[in-house]
Design an enzyme around this catalytic site. Structure first.
Site, PDB file in Angstrom:
ATOM      1  N   ARG A 251       0.863  -1.175   0.000  1.00 41.51           N
ATOM      2  CA  ARG A 251       0.000   0.000   0.000  1.00 41.51           C
ATOM      3  C   ARG A 251       0.897   1.221   0.000  1.00 41.51           C
ATOM      4  O   ARG A 251       1.628   1.478   0.961  1.00 41.51           O
ATOM      5  CB  ARG A 251      -0.899  -0.008   1.244  1.00 41.51           C
ATOM      6  CG  ARG A 251      -1.880   1.171   1.309  1.00 41.51           C
ATOM      7  CD  ARG A 251      -2.973   1.021   0.280  1.00 41.51           C
ATOM      8  NE  ARG A 251      -4.055   1.969   0.491  1.00 41.51           N
ATOM      9  CZ  ARG A 251      -4.444   2.872  -0.392  1.00 41.51           C
ATOM     10  NH1 ARG A 251      -3.798   2.978  -1.568  1.00 41.51           N
ATOM     11  NH2 ARG A 251      -5.462   3.662  -0.145  1.00 41.51           N
TER      12      ARG A 251
ATOM     13  N   GLU B   4       0.668   4.522   0.270  1.00 42.28           N
ATOM     14  CA  GLU B   4       0.621   5.606   1.254  1.00 42.28           C
ATOM     15  C   GLU B   4       1.235   5.194   2.598  1.00 42.28           C
ATOM     16  O   GLU B   4       1.659   6.038   3.378  1.00 42.28           O
ATOM     17  CB  GLU B   4      -0.819   6.075   1.486  1.00 42.28           C
ATOM     18  CG  GLU B   4      -1.714   5.045   2.154  1.00 42.28           C
ATOM     19  CD  GLU B   4      -3.143   5.546   2.310  1.00 42.28           C
ATOM     20  OE1 GLU B   4      -3.705   5.313   3.387  1.00 42.28           O
ATOM     21  OE2 GLU B   4      -3.691   6.150   1.363  1.00 42.28           O
TER      22      GLU B   4
ATOM     23  N   ARG C 126       5.561   3.194   0.725  1.00 44.05           N
ATOM     24  CA  ARG C 126       6.348   3.439  -0.501  1.00 44.05           C
ATOM     25  C   ARG C 126       7.634   4.208  -0.224  1.00 44.05           C
ATOM     26  O   ARG C 126       8.692   3.885  -0.754  1.00 44.05           O
ATOM     27  CB  ARG C 126       5.514   4.195  -1.538  1.00 44.05           C
ATOM     28  CG  ARG C 126       6.252   4.387  -2.868  1.00 44.05           C
ATOM     29  CD  ARG C 126       5.467   5.243  -3.842  1.00 44.05           C
ATOM     30  NE  ARG C 126       4.219   4.634  -4.207  1.00 44.05           N
ATOM     31  CZ  ARG C 126       4.069   3.706  -5.149  1.00 44.05           C
ATOM     32  NH1 ARG C 126       5.132   3.262  -5.798  1.00 44.05           N
ATOM     33  NH2 ARG C 126       2.882   3.222  -5.432  1.00 44.05           N
TER      34      ARG C 126
ATOM     35  N   GLY D  42      -6.082   2.989 -11.705  1.00 46.40           N
ATOM     36  CA  GLY D  42      -7.444   3.078 -12.204  1.00 46.40           C
ATOM     37  C   GLY D  42      -8.368   2.280 -11.309  1.00 46.40           C
ATOM     38  O   GLY D  42      -7.984   1.806 -10.243  1.00 46.40           O
TER      39      GLY D  42
ATOM     40  N   GLU E  56      -4.519  -7.379  -6.590  1.00 48.26           N
ATOM     41  CA  GLU E  56      -3.147  -7.853  -6.738  1.00 48.26           C
ATOM     42  C   GLU E  56      -2.938  -9.129  -5.929  1.00 48.26           C
ATOM     43  O   GLU E  56      -2.406 -10.124  -6.418  1.00 48.26           O
ATOM     44  CB  GLU E  56      -2.174  -6.793  -6.190  1.00 48.26           C
ATOM     45  CG  GLU E  56      -1.467  -5.970  -7.213  1.00 48.26           C
ATOM     46  CD  GLU E  56      -0.487  -5.004  -6.548  1.00 48.26           C
ATOM     47  OE1 GLU E  56      -0.178  -4.005  -7.211  1.00 48.26           O
ATOM     48  OE2 GLU E  56      -0.043  -5.229  -5.421  1.00 48.26           O
TER      49      GLU E  56
END
Length: 414
Positions: free
Chosen positions: A17, A19, A22, A49, A83
């Protein structure tokens, strides 16, 4: 028209995730993986998207393993959950990391992690998709992985993950030596690999001995290619015997070694004493892989490695030499010797034909000449290669002239 572009294969796919991780944990993990030569997919440049992209699906399908970094907001993203479902469906190896979230919360979908999932579910009308997400979360959380609460620091956790990946069978590290094209190389590599025993905690020195042209350097390069990514500090030092003829040459060898095992790639050495001192300082602190190629006296070894007064645990040193008398100078390290034998008859024929008859079709009237050439080579790979290349495409009369020359002037070992 279908694209001829072949999708790239990856060793590892990173799912996370953005936020949450990363710019912190995932950035450190990605850098550590790529620095060790592990081909890693990260979705830095993909446009987000509503649905997971075709490019991302292909990346998952073409990855040998996936690392899933579960964080507090992972289940709030339908993209991440899609994912994950795809990873569970098709990835060969799944490696979960629980980053600032309890594994039981992921497995049971409870606590703050479960609340985030429930909030997302209210926006989704597809119950089949939601159940697929929940099943994937349960499956992934039941796989043995890493919990950041069990690591002292993030850097240690990153190191643990990288080492696990490097030691896993699903990772095929790239090789600069075309091992599949080298006749007889695989069995010889395996023999040296057993002596090295990369997993043991001791310090090991392996001598690769044999005649000139027997393939010592080739084996050493193949071993280096296979295992160098297990070591942050590593160096392959070539032509030790030749460079050691002058003081400046010895300094050149020390600089070559230091550039591999130190952080400074631009360092310079003024004197041999300075070089040896700097090398010894590093050898005490770092797990290293060092290969010294074509050594022929003890002074060369002392110039580059000192007097073996201290190596960091799990270090590996390989020396290639024609001079078996050097082995009498045993030291306190665990020391092993692998003597490279000549190619057997079948191997010699295969190697010679690769170079003399690239089509692998040997005219019947050349068979006796071929047999004669192979006998002169005495199983030495270098001689077989040189003669094969020299004779390739030449008529029979020239073969006979060349063979007469080989008989009276055997190829020099080098």
């Amino acid at each position: 028209m279908a694209s001829s572009h072949q999708p790239k294969n990856f060793d590892v796919f990173l799912s996370f995730r953005g936020e949450d991780t990363r710019r912190s944990f995932v950035s450190h993990l990605h850098k550590a993986l790529t620095q060790r030569g592990i081909q890693t997919f990260i979705d830095d440049n993909l446009t987000r998207g509503e649905n997971i992209s075709e490019e991302l699906l292909k990346a998952i399908e073409n990855s040998s393993a996936s690392i899933i970094v579960f964080s507090k907001n992972y289940a709030s993203s339908s993209w991440c959950l899609d994912e994950l479902a795809k990873i569970i469906e098709c990835t060969k190896k799944v490696l979960p990391v629980f980053y600032q979230v309890d594994p039981s919360e992921v497995r049971k979908q409870i606590g703050d992690f479960g609340k985030a999932l429930t909030k997302l579910e209210k926006k989704i009308n597809d119950k089949t998709k939601v159940q697929r997400w929940r099943d994937a979360l349960s499956n992934a959380a039941n796989i043995s992985g890493w919990d950041d609460k069990n690591s002292c620091t993030e850097s240690e956790l990153v190191q643990q993950i990288v080492e696990e990946i490097l030691n896993s069978e699903f990772i095929q590290m790239p090789s600069n030596v075309a091992s599949m094209q080298l006749v007889g190389i695989n069995s010889r590599m395996e023999a040296v690999t057993k002596l090295l025993d990369i997993e043991s905690n001791d310090v090991r020195m392996v001598w690769i001995t044999g005649l000139g042209g027997i393939g010592k350097t080739t084996i050493a390069k193949a071993i280096y290619d296979r295992f160098s990514n297990h070591f942050k500090a590593k160096s392959f030092v070539e032509n030790v015997r030749e460079w050691s003829k002058t003081e400046q040459g010895k300094i050149h060898l020390q600089e070559a070694l230091l550039k591999g095992i130190s952080e400074d790639k631009n360092l310079r050495v003024s004197t041999i004493y300075e070089g040896t001192r700097r090398i010894n300082k590093i050898l005490c602190l770092k797990k290293v892989l060092i290969i010294l190629d074509d050594v022929d006296n003890a002074d060369q070894i002392e110039t580059l490695l000192g007097r073996f007064e201290g190596f960091a645990s799990r270090s590996r040193i390989i020396l290639t030499t024609r001079n078996k008398r050097l082995l009498a100078n045993r030291n306190c390290l665990s020391t092993y010797d692998y003597e490279v034998k000549e190619l057997d008859e079948d191997e010699a024929i295969e190697l010679f034909r690769k170079h003399a008859f690239p089509s692998n079709e040997v005219p019947e009237d050349y068979l006796e000449l071929e047999k004669q050439a192979i006998s002169y080579a005495k199983g030495l790979p270098l001689a077989l290669k040189v003669m094969g290349c020299d004779l390739c495409g030449r008529p029979k009369l020239e073969w006979q002239d060349a063979l007469d020359c080989y008989e009276t002037n055997p190829l020099e070992e080098n």
